[in-house]
Design an enzyme around this catalytic site. Structure first.
Site, mmCIF file in Angstrom:
data_model
loop_
_atom_site.group_PDB
_atom_site.id
_atom_site.type_symbol
_atom_site.label_atom_id
_atom_site.label_comp_id
_atom_site.label_asym_id
_atom_site.label_seq_id
_atom_site.Cartn_x
_atom_site.Cartn_y
_atom_site.Cartn_z
ATOM 1 N N ARG A 122 0.816 -1.235 0.000
ATOM 2 C CA ARG A 122 0.000 0.000 0.000
ATOM 3 C C ARG A 122 0.843 1.275 0.000
ATOM 4 N NH1 ARG A 122 -2.690 -3.285 3.616
ATOM 5 N NH2 ARG A 122 -4.559 -4.214 2.702
ATOM 6 N N LYS A 144 4.231 11.874 -10.665
ATOM 7 C CA LYS A 144 3.425 11.043 -11.573
ATOM 8 C C LYS A 144 4.186 9.751 -11.848
ATOM 9 C CE LYS A 144 0.728 14.294 -14.373
ATOM 10 N NZ LYS A 144 0.524 14.769 -15.751
ATOM 11 N N GLU A 186 12.627 19.485 -23.449
ATOM 12 C CA GLU A 186 11.820 19.713 -22.239
ATOM 13 C C GLU A 186 12.353 20.922 -21.465
ATOM 14 O OE1 GLU A 186 9.075 18.015 -21.552
ATOM 15 O OE2 GLU A 186 9.273 16.068 -22.565
ATOM 16 N N LYS A 228 9.172 23.535 -12.805
ATOM 17 C CA LYS A 228 8.220 22.426 -12.704
ATOM 18 C C LYS A 228 7.689 22.306 -11.276
ATOM 19 C CE LYS A 228 6.892 17.782 -13.554
ATOM 20 N NZ LYS A 228 7.000 16.520 -14.223
ATOM 21 N N GLU A 238 -3.135 17.985 -11.481
ATOM 22 C CA GLU A 238 -3.454 18.494 -12.815
ATOM 23 C C GLU A 238 -4.915 18.871 -12.969
ATOM 24 O OE1 GLU A 238 -1.160 16.620 -15.981
ATOM 25 O OE2 GLU A 238 -2.719 17.197 -17.405
ATOM 26 N N ARG A 242 -1.144 22.708 -13.762
ATOM 27 C CA ARG A 242 -0.142 21.693 -14.122
ATOM 28 C C ARG A 242 -0.235 21.332 -15.608
ATOM 29 N NH1 ARG A 242 2.118 16.449 -10.718
ATOM 30 N NH2 ARG A 242 3.575 15.831 -12.333
ATOM 31 N N ASN A 246 2.154 20.464 -20.254
ATOM 32 C CA ASN A 246 1.870 19.699 -21.477
ATOM 33 C C ASN A 246 2.059 20.535 -22.740
ATOM 34 O OD1 ASN A 246 1.150 17.453 -19.955
ATOM 35 N ND2 ASN A 246 -0.958 18.160 -19.753
ATOM 36 N N HIS A 249 2.620 18.901 -26.058
ATOM 37 C CA HIS A 249 2.349 17.470 -25.916
ATOM 38 C C HIS A 249 1.152 16.990 -26.738
ATOM 39 C CE1 HIS A 249 5.397 17.624 -22.860
ATOM 40 N NE2 HIS A 249 5.295 16.326 -22.651
ATOM 41 N N HIS A 253 2.051 14.364 -29.216
ATOM 42 C CA HIS A 253 1.540 13.018 -28.955
ATOM 43 C C HIS A 253 0.847 12.458 -30.199
ATOM 44 C CE1 HIS A 253 -1.221 10.000 -27.184
ATOM 45 N NE2 HIS A 253 -0.186 9.765 -26.416
ATOM 46 N N HIS A 268 10.382 11.048 -27.743
ATOM 47 C CA HIS A 268 9.371 11.854 -27.067
ATOM 48 C C HIS A 268 9.791 13.331 -27.047
ATOM 49 C CE1 HIS A 268 6.209 12.990 -24.351
ATOM 50 N NE2 HIS A 268 7.094 13.455 -23.484
HETATM 51 P P1 NAD Z 1 14.357 5.980 -20.891
HETATM 52 O O1 NAD Z 1 14.188 5.827 -19.444
HETATM 53 O O2 NAD Z 1 13.869 4.884 -21.762
HETATM 54 O O3 NAD Z 1 15.884 6.254 -21.203
HETATM 55 C C1 NAD Z 1 16.303 6.388 -22.545
HETATM 56 C C2 NAD Z 1 17.453 5.456 -22.875
HETATM 57 O O4 NAD Z 1 18.639 5.979 -22.291
HETATM 58 C C3 NAD Z 1 17.314 4.043 -22.323
HETATM 59 O O5 NAD Z 1 17.774 3.146 -23.292
HETATM 60 C C4 NAD Z 1 18.241 4.018 -21.116
HETATM 61 O O6 NAD Z 1 18.761 2.738 -20.856
HETATM 62 C C5 NAD Z 1 19.311 4.969 -21.539
HETATM 63 N N1 NAD Z 1 19.990 5.678 -20.455
HETATM 64 C C6 NAD Z 1 19.449 6.204 -19.354
HETATM 65 N N2 NAD Z 1 20.366 6.877 -18.657
HETATM 66 C C7 NAD Z 1 21.529 6.763 -19.331
HETATM 67 C C8 NAD Z 1 22.842 7.271 -19.131
HETATM 68 N N3 NAD Z 1 23.117 8.073 -18.098
HETATM 69 N N4 NAD Z 1 23.787 6.938 -20.026
HETATM 70 C C9 NAD Z 1 23.490 6.164 -21.112
HETATM 71 N N5 NAD Z 1 22.281 5.687 -21.361
HETATM 72 C C10 NAD Z 1 21.297 5.987 -20.476
HETATM 73 O O7 NAD Z 1 13.649 7.306 -21.445
HETATM 74 P P2 NAD Z 1 13.492 8.786 -20.891
HETATM 75 O O8 NAD Z 1 13.504 9.641 -22.082
HETATM 76 O O9 NAD Z 1 14.384 9.086 -19.759
HETATM 77 O O10 NAD Z 1 12.017 8.758 -20.288
HETATM 78 C C11 NAD Z 1 10.893 8.524 -21.096
HETATM 79 C C12 NAD Z 1 9.767 8.034 -20.216
HETATM 80 O O11 NAD Z 1 9.477 9.016 -19.235
HETATM 81 C C13 NAD Z 1 8.481 7.754 -20.965
HETATM 82 O O12 NAD Z 1 7.987 6.502 -20.583
HETATM 83 C C14 NAD Z 1 7.543 8.854 -20.485
HETATM 84 O O13 NAD Z 1 6.192 8.446 -20.465
HETATM 85 C C15 NAD Z 1 8.056 9.117 -19.107
HETATM 86 N N6 NAD Z 1 7.762 10.441 -18.581
HETATM 87 C C16 NAD Z 1 7.204 10.533 -17.358
HETATM 88 C C17 NAD Z 1 6.916 11.771 -16.804
HETATM 89 C C18 NAD Z 1 6.353 11.855 -15.419
HETATM 90 O O14 NAD Z 1 6.005 12.954 -14.979
HETATM 91 N N7 NAD Z 1 6.276 10.766 -14.701
HETATM 92 C C19 NAD Z 1 7.205 12.941 -17.509
HETATM 93 C C20 NAD Z 1 7.791 12.817 -18.775
HETATM 94 C C21 NAD Z 1 8.060 11.569 -19.314
#
Ligand code: NAD
Length: 369
Positions: A122, A144, A186, A228, A238, A242, A246, A249, A253, A268
Site C-alpha cells: 500500500r 506522476k 523539455e 516544474k 493536474e 499543471r 503539457n 504534448h 503526442h 518523445h
Molecule cells: P528511458 O528511461 O527509456 O531512457 C532512454 C534510454 O537511455 C534508455 O535506453 C536508457 O537505458 C538509456 N539511459 C538512461 N540513462 C543513461 C545514461 N546516463 N547513459 C546512457 N544511457 C542511459 O527514457 P526517458 O527519455 O528518460 O524517459 C521517457 C519516459 O518518461 C516515458 O515513458 C515517459 O512516459 C516518461 N515520462 C514521465 C513523466 C512523469 O512525470 N512521470 C514525464 C515525462 C516523461
C-alpha cells in the site's frame, strides 16, 4: 557545488531535489539515513552496466546492503508484466513497509519503480536518481508514475511523490547525443511556458548545455526543476495549472501515435519540440501571439538540433492528427484542450479550442505554409 530545490504542496510531504555534480558518489551518504540499512535499486540493464557499480559502492561504503534489480531498457518495460516482476522481487527480498527503494535510470525506470513503490504494501518510499536529461528536468519531479497498456501510454498509474531526488549532471556524460537533445526540448519547454529570461539564456549562453557542457546543463536542470516544482506545488493532480507542462504534448503526442511510438523515428523529446513549434505557430495563426515569436521559437529549437516541421519526421494527414488529438486523454468531454501562448514565457491553457480551426491550421502547416 550542488543546489537544493525544496518541493512542497498541500497534498504531499515535502522533499528536496538536489542538482549537482558527483552526487552518485555521495548516494550512500545522502540517502543512508532514510534507508534503514537496506534497499533495492531498480534500474535498467544499460544504466546498471554504466552506473550500477558506483551506486552500489557508495551505498556499501555507507553501510547499506543494496540489491540491484535491472529491467530491460526501453518503454516496453512500463508494462504490467514488468511491474509484477519488480514487485515479486521486492517481496522475495523481504522488503517491508518501512523500506525505501531507489529508482536509478531514465523516465521509464522512474515511472515503473515509482508505481511499484506506490503499490507495494500500500505504498513505500522511493528515491529518484534520474540518469537522463528528460528524467532530471521532468519525470523525476512531481510524483506522476505510470505504466502503459496496449491501449495507450501511461494509462495505469498513481500519484506518488519521491522522498528525495538526486540529479547528478555528470551521469548525463554517458547519454547518447540524441537522448540529450531530446531532454533539451523539455528544458526549452519550461522557458517557453513561463520564463522568457531563461529561454533567452538557453538560446544563447546556455546553448552549450544541449551538447553536454556540464555547467550549462546544471543551470538548465536547476531552473527547469524550479519551474516544474512551482507548478506542481500549486496543482499536484493536474486540475488546472499543471496542464501547462503539457505544452507541445497534444500536437506531439498525435505525431508520436501516428508513427506508432517508434522511438527510432521520433523520440518523445523530439515530439515535444515539434509540438511546441506547432503550438506557437497555431497561436500566431489564431492571432494570440506575434508571428515573430513563433519564428524565434522555431529557430531556437532548430539550433539545438530538434525538428520543428512535421515533414522532417514523416508524412502526416491533418484529419488523422486531429482525430488523435481529440482522443488524447487530456481532451475533456470531447473538446480540445491545448496549451497555447501569448508570447515566449507566457503559455496558457486553452479549453474548448475549435477543432475546425486546428484542422485548417494543420492542413496549411503540414503543407509547409
Ligand atoms: P528511458 O528511461 O527509456 O531512457 C532512454 C534510454 O537511455 C534508455 O535506453 C536508457 O537505458 C538509456 N539511459 C538512461 N540513462 C543513461 C545514461 N546516463 N547513459 C546512457 N544511457 C542511459 O527514457 P526517458 O527519455 O528518460 O524517459 C521517457 C519516459 O518518461 C516515458 O515513458 C515517459 O512516459 C516518461 N515520462 C514521465 C513523466 C512523469 O512525470 N512521470 C514525464 C515525462 C516523461
Amino acid at each position: 557545488m550542488s543546489t537544493v530545490i525544496p518541493v512542497s504542496g498541500p497534498g504531499f510531504s515535502p522533499y528536496d531535489v538536489v542538482v549537482g555534480r558527483g552526487l552518485l558518489g555521495e548516494l550512500g551518504q545522502r540517502t543512508g539515513p532514510m534507508l534503514g540499512g537496506r534497499t533495492v535499486i531498480v534500474t535498467d540493464k544499460t544504466v546498471a552496466a554504466l552506473h550500477g557499480p558506483a551506486a552500489m559502492a557508495s551505498l556499501e561504503a555507507a553501510g547499506v546492503r543494496a540489491r540491484l534489480l535491472a529491467v530491460p531498457p526501453g518503454e516496453a518495460s512500463k508494462s504490467f508484466a514488468e511491474l509484477e516482476r519488480v514487485i515479486d522481487r521486492l517481496l522475495a527480498f523481504g522488503l517491508d513497509r518501512s523500506d525505501v527503494i531507489i529508482a536509478l535510470g531514465g523516465g521509464v525506470v522512474g515511472d515503473l519503480a515509482g508505481l511499484a513503490a506506490a503499490l507495494y504494501m500500500r505504498g513505500i518510499g522511493f528515491i529518484q536518481v534520474p540518469t537522463t536529461l528528460l528524467a532530471q528536468v521532468d519525470s523525476s519531479v512531481g510524483g506522476k508514475t505510470a505504466i502503459d497498456t496496449p491501449r495507450g501510454k501511461n494509462l495505469v498509474g498513481a500519484f506518488h511523490q519521491p522522498r528525495l531526488v538526486l540529479a547528478d549532471v555528470d551521469l548525463l556524460g554517458t547519454l547518447p547525443e540524441r537522448q540529450l537533445r531530446s531532454g533539451w526540448a523539455e528544458v526549452l519547454k519550461h522557458g517557453l511556458i513561463t520564463d522568457a529570461t531563461f529561454f533567452d539564456w538557453l538560446a544563447k549562453d546556455g546553448a552549450a548545455g544541449a551538447v553536454g557542457e556540464p555547467k550549462a546543463l546544471q543551470r538548465a536542470v536547476v531552473r527547469s526543476v524550479e519551474i516544474k516544482s512551482a507548478i506542481v506545488a500549486q496543482d499536484e493532480r493536474e486540475g488546472g495549472r499543471r496542464a501547462l507542462l503539457n505544452l507541445g504534448h497534444t500536437f506531439g503526442h498525435a505525431l508520436e501515435a501516428e508513427l506508432g511510438f517508434d522511438e527510432d523515428r521520433l523520440t518523445h523529446g523530439e515530439a515535444v519540440a515539434l509540438g511546441c513549434a506547432m503550438a506557437f505557430r497555431f497561436s500566431a495563426t489564431s492571432g494570440l501571439c506575434d508571428p515573430e515569436a513563433a519564428a524565434r521559437v522555431e529557430a531556437v529549437l532548430a539550433a539545438a538540433g530538434l525538428p520543428t516541421r512535421a515533414r522532417q519526421v514523416g508524412t502526416f494527414r491533418a484529419t488523422a492528427l486531429v482525430k488523435r488529438m481529440a482522443g488524447d486523454k487530456k481532451a475533456e468531454r470531447g473538446r480540445l484542450t491545448l496549451i497555447l501562448a501569448r508570447a515566449v514565457g507566457d503559455a496558457f491553457v486553452a479549453k474548448a479550442a475549435s477543432t475546425a480551426a486546428v484542422s485548417a491550421f494543420l492542413e496549411q502547416d503540414l503543407a509547409g505554409g
